[in-house]
Design an enzyme around this catalytic site. Sequence first.
Site, mmCIF file in Angstrom:
data_model
loop_
_atom_site.group_PDB
_atom_site.id
_atom_site.type_symbol
_atom_site.label_atom_id
_atom_site.label_comp_id
_atom_site.label_asym_id
_atom_site.label_seq_id
_atom_site.Cartn_x
_atom_site.Cartn_y
_atom_site.Cartn_z
ATOM 1 N N HIS A 207 -130.811 -35.628 -23.983
ATOM 2 C CA HIS A 207 -130.677 -34.317 -24.604
ATOM 3 C C HIS A 207 -131.962 -33.841 -25.265
ATOM 4 C CE1 HIS A 207 -126.070 -34.950 -24.631
ATOM 5 N NE2 HIS A 207 -126.479 -34.361 -23.522
ATOM 6 N N ASP B 214 -125.998 -35.426 -13.760
ATOM 7 C CA ASP B 214 -125.686 -36.558 -14.634
ATOM 8 C C ASP B 214 -124.326 -37.127 -14.241
ATOM 9 O OD1 ASP B 214 -125.406 -38.328 -16.720
ATOM 10 O OD2 ASP B 214 -124.951 -36.799 -18.217
#
Length: 286
Positions: free
Chosen positions: A18, A166
């Site tokens: 992130h 992901d």
Amino acid sequence: MNYRHAFHAGGFADVIKHIVLVRMLTYLQDKPAPFRVIDTHAGAGVYDLTSDEARRGGEWLTGIARIMQARFSETTAPLLKPYLDIVRAFNPKAELKAYPGSPLIARALLRPQDRLTACEVEPKARKRLIEALRRDTQARVVDLDGWMALPAFVPPKERRGLVLIDPSFEQKNEFERLAAGFSEAFAKWPTGSYLLWYPVKSRRAAEALARDVAAAVSAGPSPGKCLRLEFSVAPQQAGAALASAGLLMVNPPYTLAGELKAILPELEKPLGQGGAGRFRLETPKP
């Protein structure tokens, strides 16, 4: 590998992923033209760190909890601030109880002209994601398998943006699917930015993925650049929890490598388990 994200939310792998996602999206904000974020395996959106799953995994305690308490240099602190501000926005009482997943982090960085497409097929996760993004005119939740969505949604009409890939890595052939899916998408949209996440439990699989992605990038109709990052919090032990994860960044901002060289050394100590963590940052070769 079975990667149910509720057990791992806010862990070191999320933190690294992130931070990079935010740096890449922050760069896209520099130009006024709109961009689109495509999240192929979006997940539930927000994770309750007080839930049974999060408590059982407890990975956030050695991940985001440590980062929130750490002190950073005058160089690194401004680079981490946008990411940490998003996490704080989900915890207004200054007590860490929730962690935003990738689609909610991306949504926080959209300007009025930007859009988000989030794909999720698992019914419970999709329902929670829809609830998190309800009535949001800039975000769309799609009930479509991420591997099908990957070539279907590129290039976006904005012609600028980022694709986050992901997957859960629940299938044995997930590394091969990741390489093939990326290659197909890149052939259709070679000027887009891509962020690929992978677990490092098999060195052979990780190396093969990096080579395949680098080969696709170098052989593309408009060859781009590729950057590889791996971060380890401890030596990986057979049968133990994930201790090393990687990212492949395709067409990254030209500023990203320099930013990561400043950020990553300052993450080694707070994220390390039983000692300092370690990272490798390089340009992969086909």
